[in-house]
Design an enzyme around this catalytic site. Structure first.
Site, PDB file in Angstrom:
ATOM      1  N   TYR A   1      24.316  32.660 -23.727  1.00  0.00           N
ATOM      2  CA  TYR A   1      24.276  33.965 -23.058  1.00  0.00           C
ATOM      3  C   TYR A   1      25.434  34.110 -22.081  1.00  0.00           C
ATOM      4  O   TYR A   1      26.160  35.112 -22.096  1.00  0.00           O
ATOM      5  CB  TYR A   1      22.945  34.124 -22.331  1.00  0.00           C
TER       6      TYR A   1
ATOM      7  N   SER B   1      26.928  40.905 -17.123  1.00  0.00           N
ATOM      8  CA  SER B   1      25.962  40.175 -16.306  1.00  0.00           C
ATOM      9  C   SER B   1      26.691  39.341 -15.271  1.00  0.00           C
ATOM     10  O   SER B   1      27.874  39.008 -15.427  1.00  0.00           O
ATOM     11  CB  SER B   1      25.118  39.258 -17.198  1.00  0.00           C
TER      12      SER B   1
END
Length: 282
Positions: free
Chosen positions: A185, A172
């Protein structure tokens, strides 16, 4: 100050990526065939995993589909079969190492050696650190990075024997630029990017140049992870765009997206430097 540096770094990456994409319009890269390859995709029950499965199915790969959601993964498998591919659905909780090992052994025994591994499964919790439960932090790391270790340890040995294969890491933008209210995350995705880079260099050091690696680092995606997502700093991209860029990276044996380039890892002997790529951003 850190935010300013992050934004400056992001701007450099974005400008470079657009320039590289312009060059690629005039210098097409040859794509490899994945027909007959055994492809395992984690998190295949929806989103990136499902659409990536369909893309491999169109290219006549054999699909091994893992997801914790039984209905979702079976729907994906059925969609792959309609596209003419041989697809096998497994219910696997990627936060549990023992489940990964059991499922991997069954795959190797009943179907064969995986030659393309797509570590895509992921979980996301959006909250400030003090409001995030301990079990949420732990599961984030178990799925988003530790599972990459367990799947790779199970399927890499066969790839090394034949010096053929491909390991894909779906990370990501949060693995490069810190994002508030997504600490667990973001940290797990930083780890995923590091895993990819270290694995790439290790394979090169071992002389396994037939095993390719790809890491995808997309912007915010318009999917089920975050509802009603909007941001003024980076664009929200369509799921189909992300998957198209991911497939480009895999089929061209390089990183993909608006920011991608090959770089070489030199060795003292000067022989056959590692071919790798800087991560793609969408």
């Amino acid at each position: 100050m850190n935010l300013v540096l992050d934004l400056l770094w992001f701007a450099v990456i974005l400008i470079y990526s657009y320039a590289e994409s312009l060059v690629k319009l005039f210098i097409p890269v040859k794509r490899k065939s994945v027909s007959g390859e055994i492809v395992l995709i984690t998190g295949a029950g929806q989103g990136i995993g499902r659409l990536t499965s369909y893309e491999f199915a169109k290219r006549h790969s054999t699909l091994i589909l893992w997801d914790i959601n039984k209905r979702g993964v079976e729907e994906t498998a059925e969609g792959c079969r309609k596209l003419g591919a041989n697809a096998h659905a497994f219910v696997v909780d990627c936060s549990i190492r023992e489940e990964i090992y059991r499922a991997a052994e069954k795959v190797k025994k009943d179907i064969g050696d995986v030659s393309i591994l797509v570590n895509n499964a992921g979980v996301l919790t959006t909250a400030d650190l003090l409001s995030t439960q301990d079990k949420q932090i732990q599961k984030t790391f178990e799925v988003n990075i530790l599972a990459h270790y367990w799947t790779t340890k199970m399927f890499l040995p066969a790839m090394m024997k034949t010096n053929h294969g491909h390991i894909v890491t779906v990370a990501s933008l949060a693995g490069y630029v810190t994002i508030p209210f997504m600490i667990a995350y973001s940290s797990s995705k930083f780890a995923a990017v590091g895993f990819h880079k270290a694995l790439t260099e290790e394979l090169a050091a071992l002389g396994k140049h037939g095993i390719n690696t790809t890491c995808l680092c997309p912007y915010f995606i318009n999917n089920n992870f975050v509802k009603n997502l909007s941001t003024r700093l980076v664009p929200v991209v369509k799921l189909e765009t992300v998957v198209a860029q991911l497939m480009d990276g895999i089929l061209c044996n390089q990183k993909n997206g608006y920011c991608s380039t090959n770089y070489e890892i030199p060795f003292a002997n000067g022989k056959n430097p590692a071919r790798s790529c800087i991560e793609g951003f969408l």
